[in-house]
Design a protein around this motif. Structure first.
Motif, mmCIF file in Angstrom:
data_model
loop_
_atom_site.group_PDB
_atom_site.id
_atom_site.type_symbol
_atom_site.label_atom_id
_atom_site.label_comp_id
_atom_site.label_asym_id
_atom_site.label_seq_id
_atom_site.Cartn_x
_atom_site.Cartn_y
_atom_site.Cartn_z
ATOM 1 N N ALA A 118 34.365 67.468 -3.293
ATOM 2 C CA ALA A 118 34.701 66.074 -3.008
ATOM 3 C C ALA A 118 34.917 65.867 -1.514
ATOM 4 C CB ALA A 118 35.946 65.673 -3.794
ATOM 5 N N ARG A 119 35.616 66.794 -0.857
ATOM 6 C CA ARG A 119 35.866 66.662 0.583
ATOM 7 C C ARG A 119 34.566 66.694 1.388
ATOM 8 N NH1 ARG A 119 40.399 69.821 -0.789
ATOM 9 N NH2 ARG A 119 42.359 68.689 -0.403
ATOM 10 N N ARG A 120 33.640 67.552 0.977
ATOM 11 C CA ARG A 120 32.358 67.613 1.695
ATOM 12 C C ARG A 120 31.643 66.267 1.644
ATOM 13 N NH1 ARG A 120 32.235 72.882 -0.574
ATOM 14 N NH2 ARG A 120 30.992 72.186 -2.366
ATOM 15 N N LEU A 121 31.648 65.641 0.484
ATOM 16 C CA LEU A 121 30.981 64.346 0.352
ATOM 17 C C LEU A 121 31.740 63.262 1.097
ATOM 18 C CD1 LEU A 121 29.971 64.619 -3.390
ATOM 19 C CD2 LEU A 121 28.394 64.294 -1.482
ATOM 20 N N VAL A 122 33.054 63.277 1.011
ATOM 21 C CA VAL A 122 33.861 62.286 1.731
ATOM 22 C C VAL A 122 33.618 62.407 3.230
ATOM 23 C CG1 VAL A 122 36.241 61.658 2.311
ATOM 24 C CG2 VAL A 122 35.596 62.029 -0.074
ATOM 25 N N ASP A 123 33.534 63.636 3.733
ATOM 26 C CA ASP A 123 33.239 63.834 5.155
ATOM 27 C C ASP A 123 31.852 63.294 5.491
ATOM 28 O OD1 ASP A 123 35.670 65.073 5.559
ATOM 29 O OD2 ASP A 123 34.864 67.121 5.456
ATOM 30 N N TYR A 124 30.875 63.631 4.654
ATOM 31 C CA TYR A 124 29.495 63.189 4.899
ATOM 32 C C TYR A 124 29.420 61.666 4.978
ATOM 33 C CZ TYR A 124 24.524 62.355 4.099
ATOM 34 O OH TYR A 124 23.226 61.903 4.212
ATOM 35 N N ALA A 147 32.466 55.392 -4.528
ATOM 36 C CA ALA A 147 31.815 55.435 -5.841
ATOM 37 C C ALA A 147 30.521 56.242 -5.782
ATOM 38 C CB ALA A 147 31.545 54.018 -6.334
ATOM 39 N N VAL A 148 29.799 56.128 -4.679
ATOM 40 C CA VAL A 148 28.580 56.932 -4.514
ATOM 41 C C VAL A 148 28.943 58.412 -4.431
ATOM 42 C CG1 VAL A 148 26.652 57.442 -2.970
ATOM 43 C CG2 VAL A 148 27.271 55.059 -3.447
ATOM 44 N N ALA A 149 29.996 58.742 -3.666
ATOM 45 C CA ALA A 149 30.431 60.138 -3.571
ATOM 46 C C ALA A 149 30.815 60.676 -4.940
ATOM 47 C CB ALA A 149 31.603 60.247 -2.600
#
Length: 221
Positions: A118-124, A147-149
């Motif tokens: 989740a953190r990787r996507l939030v960072d991205y 929501a996409v993440a």
């Protein structure tokens, strides 16, 4: 990759889908357009195994998820399909990061692995400074990116999006549209998007036009 064949569906005697055939290949971004009542959302829900057709077949890489029992189908859907809706559907009592991690936790991943993904996507997605905020503290664009993440956290075969930019202003709408193509470029992600936004539809690899429960034309970019 995803294929539907001969899909029909009726509600209270009204036939909403009338024998729809469609294949979506890995890495494609496909839009489904047409007037209200054309059957677009019903088709998307059946493709995502949220609903069952009256007749016809759905397959993911040759596997028929609708032949599975309820618990196995839920596990299949959790692993293989991500969903983005017009209104983000984030859970208000959880933070942005917790919302993004939720499908991974539901799928049985270790808590540390789920939150790392989740953190990787939030960072991205540029949301690192907002990960501890609850949905009510986020802007509309931030909520929809979250929501996409969430849809991506289990690395699904495909993300199915139903009017994902319909509630956004023009700036956030344009940013969300660019994000879909960035995710395809960077992660090879596949998207099927029901939309009334002709600008988005014009940019997709294929534009599927529906009317009266049928596919009436397919335009390739």
């Amino acid at each position: 990759m995803i294929e539907v064949q001969g899909i029909t569906k009726s509600f209270e005697g009204l036939q909403v889908l009338k024998g729809v055939d469609l294949r979506v290949d890995a890495g494609e971004i496909v839009s489904i357009v047409g007037p209200s009542g054309a059957g677009k959302t019903t088709l998307l829900q059946i493709m995502g195994t949220l609903d069952r057709p009256d007749s016809g077949r759905v397959s993911f890489d040759g596997e028929d998820p609708l032949s599975m029992n309820a618990s196995r189908l839920a596990r299949f859907r959790n692993r293989n399909v991500g969903f983005v809706f017009q209104f983000h559907q984030l859970l208000p009592e959880f933070t942005l990061l917790e919302n993004v991690a939720m499908p991974a936790l539901i799928g049985g991943r270790k808590r540390s692995d789920a939150f790392a993904a989740a953190r990787r996507l939030v960072d991205y997605l540029g949301l690192s400074q907002r990960m501890d905020h609850r949905p009510s503290e986020l802007s509309g664009g931030e909520r929809q990116r979250a929501a996409v993440a969430r849809a991506l956290v289990n690395d699904p075969m495909a993300v199915l999006a139903d009017e994902p930019s319909g509630s956004l202003d023009s700036r956030n709408r344009a940013e969300l549209h660019r994000l879909f193509f960035d995710l395809r470029r960077d992660f090879g992600q596949t998207f099927v998007i029901v939309t009334h936004d002709e600008n988005l539809a014009a940019d997709t690899d294929r534009r599927i036009m529906m009317a009266d429960g049928m596919i009436t034309s397919i335009e390739t970019k």
